[in-house]
Each structure stands twice: as C-alpha cells, then as structure tokens.
Design an enzyme around this catalytic site. Structure first.
Site, PDB file in Angstrom:
ATOM      1  N   LYS A   1      76.515  19.281 -92.267  1.00 54.01           N
ATOM      2  CA  LYS A   1      76.861  20.733 -92.241  1.00 54.01           C
ATOM      3  C   LYS A   1      77.647  21.046 -90.933  1.00 54.01           C
ATOM      4  O   LYS A   1      78.902  21.604 -90.926  1.00 54.01           O
ATOM      5  CB  LYS A   1      75.689  21.741 -92.427  1.00 54.01           C
ATOM      6  CG  LYS A   1      75.003  21.423 -93.904  1.00 54.01           C
ATOM      7  CD  LYS A   1      73.890  22.324 -94.098  1.00 54.01           C
ATOM      8  CE  LYS A   1      72.705  22.278 -92.928  1.00 54.01           C
ATOM      9  NZ  LYS A   1      71.798  21.023 -92.854  1.00 54.01           N
TER      10      LYS A   1
ATOM     11  N   ARG B   1      68.274  30.176 -95.017  1.00 54.68           N
ATOM     12  CA  ARG B   1      67.403  29.047 -95.309  1.00 54.68           C
ATOM     13  C   ARG B   1      66.282  29.210 -96.277  1.00 54.68           C
ATOM     14  O   ARG B   1      65.651  28.362 -96.680  1.00 54.68           O
ATOM     15  CB  ARG B   1      66.686  28.494 -93.981  1.00 54.68           C
ATOM     16  CG  ARG B   1      67.733  27.824 -93.294  1.00 54.68           C
ATOM     17  CD  ARG B   1      67.176  26.925 -92.196  1.00 54.68           C
ATOM     18  NE  ARG B   1      68.374  26.179 -91.304  1.00 54.68           N
ATOM     19  CZ  ARG B   1      68.193  25.274 -90.681  1.00 54.68           C
ATOM     20  NH1 ARG B   1      66.898  24.798 -90.189  1.00 54.68           N
ATOM     21  NH2 ARG B   1      69.032  24.607 -89.836  1.00 54.68           N
TER      22      ARG B   1
ATOM     23  N   ARG C   1      71.680  10.310 -85.042  1.00 56.79           N
ATOM     24  CA  ARG C   1      71.668  11.694 -84.226  1.00 56.79           C
ATOM     25  C   ARG C   1      70.819  11.738 -83.170  1.00 56.79           C
ATOM     26  O   ARG C   1      71.186  12.122 -81.889  1.00 56.79           O
ATOM     27  CB  ARG C   1      71.832  12.838 -85.189  1.00 56.79           C
ATOM     28  CG  ARG C   1      72.183  14.293 -84.332  1.00 56.79           C
ATOM     29  CD  ARG C   1      72.213  15.174 -85.321  1.00 56.79           C
ATOM     30  NE  ARG C   1      71.140  15.570 -85.825  1.00 56.79           N
ATOM     31  CZ  ARG C   1      70.850  16.680 -86.868  1.00 56.79           C
ATOM     32  NH1 ARG C   1      71.871  17.145 -87.491  1.00 56.79           N
ATOM     33  NH2 ARG C   1      69.698  16.957 -87.152  1.00 56.79           N
TER      34      ARG C   1
ATOM     35  N   ARG D   1      68.040  14.868 -79.334  1.00 55.24           N
ATOM     36  CA  ARG D   1      67.660  16.100 -79.803  1.00 55.24           C
ATOM     37  C   ARG D   1      66.086  16.039 -80.138  1.00 55.24           C
ATOM     38  O   ARG D   1      65.454  15.017 -80.828  1.00 55.24           O
ATOM     39  CB  ARG D   1      68.548  16.699 -81.020  1.00 55.24           C
ATOM     40  CG  ARG D   1      69.627  17.203 -81.010  1.00 55.24           C
ATOM     41  CD  ARG D   1      70.256  17.379 -82.097  1.00 55.24           C
ATOM     42  NE  ARG D   1      69.682  18.266 -83.097  1.00 55.24           N
ATOM     43  CZ  ARG D   1      70.006  19.054 -84.027  1.00 55.24           C
ATOM     44  NH1 ARG D   1      71.494  18.855 -84.317  1.00 55.24           N
ATOM     45  NH2 ARG D   1      69.347  19.651 -84.905  1.00 55.24           N
TER      46      ARG D   1
ATOM     47  N   ARG E   1      61.056  18.850 -91.655  1.00 53.48           N
ATOM     48  CA  ARG E   1      62.209  19.459 -91.880  1.00 53.48           C
ATOM     49  C   ARG E   1      62.600  19.486 -93.278  1.00 53.48           C
ATOM     50  O   ARG E   1      63.180  20.220 -94.120  1.00 53.48           O
ATOM     51  CB  ARG E   1      63.232  19.127 -90.933  1.00 53.48           C
ATOM     52  CG  ARG E   1      63.031  19.979 -89.595  1.00 53.48           C
ATOM     53  CD  ARG E   1      63.781  19.591 -88.369  1.00 53.48           C
ATOM     54  NE  ARG E   1      65.189  20.206 -88.626  1.00 53.48           N
ATOM     55  CZ  ARG E   1      66.337  19.757 -88.223  1.00 53.48           C
ATOM     56  NH1 ARG E   1      66.349  18.425 -87.485  1.00 53.48           N
ATOM     57  NH2 ARG E   1      67.258  20.698 -88.338  1.00 53.48           N
TER      58      ARG E   1
END
Length: 187
Positions: free
Chosen positions: A13, A88, A127, A133, A144
C-alpha cells in the site's frame, strides 16, 4: 482524485500510494507514517500510540480519526489525496464519511490490493530486516493480519456496494502493479 488504498499489511500500500501520489500530483497520507513520525520524535501522540503499535494493536479510533480530519483539511490536500491505512474498521468508515461530508467532498475510489499470505509474510520479514520496524516481528505480523481479516477486509464490501471498489492483484513488479491500478482507475 480522492482515493483509499486498502489491503493487508505487506501488500504494498505504501509503495503504491507513493507512486500514485507522484503520478496524480496529490499527497499520499499514511496514518502509519504519521504515527511513526510521532513515535520517533517521542511526541505525546507517539507515547500514546507506542503501547498499541508494539502489541500489534490498532491505535484507538478517536485518535486516528482526529489526525485524519486535520490532515485532509490541510491546503495541499484540497485537490485530492490518497489515504493509506485508513479506514481500518466500520467505525472509521462512519467517521470518514462524516469528515468528507464536513469538507464537502466525495471519495472517488477505494483501491484494494491483494496477495497470498506467504507473499505478505515474506515481504514483512524483509521490511523488518531493512527498516527495523518494531511492528514487523513474527508475533505482531500474525496479530496484524488477523486484525485485518476481522476488521478491515469486511470494509471492501462496503465500498463495493457503493460502486467505489477497484480490486488489483498486488503481486509482481512494482511498476506493473502501478500500471494495473492506473488502468483500473482510468476506466
């Protein structure tokens, strides 16, 4: 153009929002980026959000809604925007509808990107390694994705019923995905 970009974590996204932002000359607005900025700078918002994000939980709606409302009212968003990571859940759809009503604007399209779970997991692990992160650990990733399936995926039918949904395969070359999105938007 006023767009939502939706899909599970790791589907691309943010990457596609940035490319579309450049293509259409409108800001990409990522609630995640807004929160990460505040986390990095230890702002009061960042401190509040940190506890939720580290557990893979979503930041409470009232906090997120107020941030989105403020951001959409800024001058650079007057000609359009791409919202990445919002709404969301069903409550946020209601809040976004109210925000757009107050601003006197309409949503043009909701772009839904999709990819197989294995692809998503692989992308998020990579990632995490490259960006460090805190919300990309295996445990948090699983939480998630479950949250997305339970709370966000059902929103796709809301936008489909409104005639706003554009579904695009989020796998393959980044530029090919962008071309597929643009082709669908410009039909």
């Amino acid at each position: 153009m006023r767009l939502l970009i939706m899909g599970p974590q790791g589907v691309g996204k943010g990457t596609q929002a940035a490319l579309l932002s450049s293509h259409y000359g409108i800001p990409a607005i990522s609630t995640g980026d807004i929160f990460r900025f505040n986390l990095k700078n230890h702002t009061p918002l960042g401190v509040k959000a940190q506890a939720y994000i580290d557990k893979g939980e979503l930041v409470p709606d009232e906090l997120t809604n107020s941030i989105v409302k403020d951001r959409l009212a800024q001058p650079d968003a007057a000609q359009g925007w791409i919202l990445d990571g919002y709404p969301r859940n069903a409550s946020q759809v209601v809040a976004l509808d109210a925000i757009l009503g107050e601003l006197g604007i309409d949503l043009d399209k909701a772009v839904a990107l999709s990819a197989d779970r294995d692809v998503l997991l692989d992308r998020m692990v990579k990632r995490a390694a490259s960006e460090g992160r805190s919300d990309d650990t295996p445990e948090v990733i699983t939480t998630r994705l479950k949250t997305y399936e339970k709370e966000t995926a059902p929103l796709l039918s809301v936008y489909s019923e409104r005639g706003k949904l554009v579904s695009v395969d989020g796998t393959g070359d980044v530029k090919d995905i962008q071309a597929r999105i643009i082709a669908e938007l410009e039909k």
